[in-house]
Design a protein around this motif. Sequence first.
Motif, PDB file in Angstrom:
ATOM      1  N   VAL A  58      -0.331   0.786  10.160  1.00  0.00           N
ATOM      2  CA  VAL A  58       0.401   0.540   8.918  1.00  0.00           C
ATOM      3  C   VAL A  58       1.753   1.255   8.953  1.00  0.00           C
ATOM      4  O   VAL A  58       2.778   0.704   8.534  1.00  0.00           O
ATOM      5  N   CYS A  59       1.772   2.476   9.494  1.00  0.00           N
ATOM      6  CA  CYS A  59       3.035   3.221   9.604  1.00  0.00           C
ATOM      7  C   CYS A  59       4.017   2.502  10.525  1.00  0.00           C
ATOM      8  O   CYS A  59       5.199   2.380  10.205  1.00  0.00           O
ATOM      9  N   VAL A  60       3.525   2.025  11.650  1.00  0.00           N
ATOM     10  CA  VAL A  60       4.390   1.300  12.590  1.00  0.00           C
ATOM     11  C   VAL A  60       4.935   0.043  11.921  1.00  0.00           C
ATOM     12  O   VAL A  60       6.132  -0.248  11.990  1.00  0.00           O
ATOM     13  N   PHE A  61       4.074  -0.708  11.256  1.00  0.00           N
ATOM     14  CA  PHE A  61       4.508  -1.926  10.575  1.00  0.00           C
ATOM     15  C   PHE A  61       5.542  -1.604   9.495  1.00  0.00           C
ATOM     16  O   PHE A  61       6.551  -2.298   9.354  1.00  0.00           O
ATOM     17  N   ALA A  77      10.902   6.093  -4.005  1.00  0.00           N
ATOM     18  CA  ALA A  77      10.544   6.630  -2.687  1.00  0.00           C
ATOM     19  C   ALA A  77      11.034   5.683  -1.600  1.00  0.00           C
ATOM     20  O   ALA A  77      11.062   4.467  -1.770  1.00  0.00           O
ATOM     21  N   SER A  78      11.415   6.263  -0.473  1.00  0.00           N
ATOM     22  CA  SER A  78      11.811   5.430   0.660  1.00  0.00           C
ATOM     23  C   SER A  78      10.571   5.119   1.496  1.00  0.00           C
ATOM     24  O   SER A  78       9.554   5.807   1.396  1.00  0.00           O
ATOM     25  N   LYS A  79      10.680   4.084   2.341  1.00  0.00           N
ATOM     26  CA  LYS A  79       9.530   3.779   3.191  1.00  0.00           C
ATOM     27  C   LYS A  79       9.282   4.919   4.172  1.00  0.00           C
ATOM     28  O   LYS A  79       8.148   5.188   4.537  1.00  0.00           O
ATOM     29  N   GLU A  80      10.333   5.631   4.575  1.00  0.00           N
ATOM     30  CA  GLU A  80      10.163   6.771   5.482  1.00  0.00           C
ATOM     31  C   GLU A  80       9.350   7.877   4.816  1.00  0.00           C
ATOM     32  O   GLU A  80       8.473   8.475   5.431  1.00  0.00           O
ATOM     33  N   SER A  82       7.173   7.472   2.433  1.00  0.00           N
ATOM     34  CA  SER A  82       5.798   6.980   2.329  1.00  0.00           C
ATOM     35  C   SER A  82       5.073   7.101   3.661  1.00  0.00           C
ATOM     36  O   SER A  82       3.902   7.482   3.713  1.00  0.00           O
ATOM     37  N   VAL A  83       5.772   6.778   4.744  1.00  0.00           N
ATOM     38  CA  VAL A  83       5.168   6.884   6.078  1.00  0.00           C
ATOM     39  C   VAL A  83       4.849   8.339   6.394  1.00  0.00           C
ATOM     40  O   VAL A  83       3.794   8.652   6.950  1.00  0.00           O
ATOM     41  N   VAL A  84       5.727   9.246   6.030  1.00  0.00           N
ATOM     42  CA  VAL A  84       5.473  10.674   6.262  1.00  0.00           C
ATOM     43  C   VAL A  84       4.202  11.107   5.538  1.00  0.00           C
ATOM     44  O   VAL A  84       3.379  11.840   6.092  1.00  0.00           O
ATOM     45  N   GLN A  85       4.002  10.643   4.322  1.00  0.00           N
ATOM     46  CA  GLN A  85       2.785  10.996   3.579  1.00  0.00           C
ATOM     47  C   GLN A  85       1.539  10.463   4.285  1.00  0.00           C
ATOM     48  O   GLN A  85       0.523  11.152   4.371  1.00  0.00           O
ATOM     49  N   VAL A  86       1.610   9.238   4.792  1.00  0.00           N
ATOM     50  CA  VAL A  86       0.461   8.670   5.512  1.00  0.00           C
ATOM     51  C   VAL A  86       0.207   9.449   6.797  1.00  0.00           C
ATOM     52  O   VAL A  86      -0.934   9.752   7.142  1.00  0.00           O
ATOM     53  N   LEU A  87       1.278   9.808   7.517  1.00  0.00           N
ATOM     54  CA  LEU A  87       1.114  10.569   8.755  1.00  0.00           C
ATOM     55  C   LEU A  87       0.530  11.953   8.479  1.00  0.00           C
ATOM     56  O   LEU A  87      -0.283  12.453   9.262  1.00  0.00           O
ATOM     57  N   GLU A  88       0.900  12.566   7.371  1.00  0.00           N
ATOM     58  CA  GLU A  88       0.298  13.847   7.000  1.00  0.00           C
ATOM     59  C   GLU A  88      -1.196  13.676   6.720  1.00  0.00           C
ATOM     60  O   GLU A  88      -2.005  14.531   7.081  1.00  0.00           O
TER      61      GLU A  88
END
Length: 114
Positions: A58-61, A77-80, A82-88
């Motif tokens: 999902v992060c890659v997409f 929020a930016s997509k970046e 949001s991706v950081v939150q998922v990666l955490e």
Amino acid sequence: MKSKKQRLKTLEEIQQLRNNLSGLLGNKKAIDPKGNYVTFEVRDNNHLLTQIISLLEVCVFALDGDGVMLFPANQNASKEESVVQVLELVLSILPDSQMYFLDQLDEILSNPEN
């Protein structure tokens, strides 16, 4: 060939490693009483791995995609971000304790002289 005493000692070492296992699939005794926790169920290590892979996909997409993937109420929020939150989240659910346990178990079982 191992004697019965040596085999018993090896099994006791494996059991001790298992007793010290903490994390998602490990001991509930290892949970820090000071924190707030969210839990989710996994059937086994393979199911946990599948969940982690899905989150990473999902992060890659999200980073590659051209579409807007943000929830309408969260447009600031930016997509970046949001991706950081998922990666955490992914980092917090990585089965590091299980991997350590499996490495130690592999070492014990691959050395028949012990």
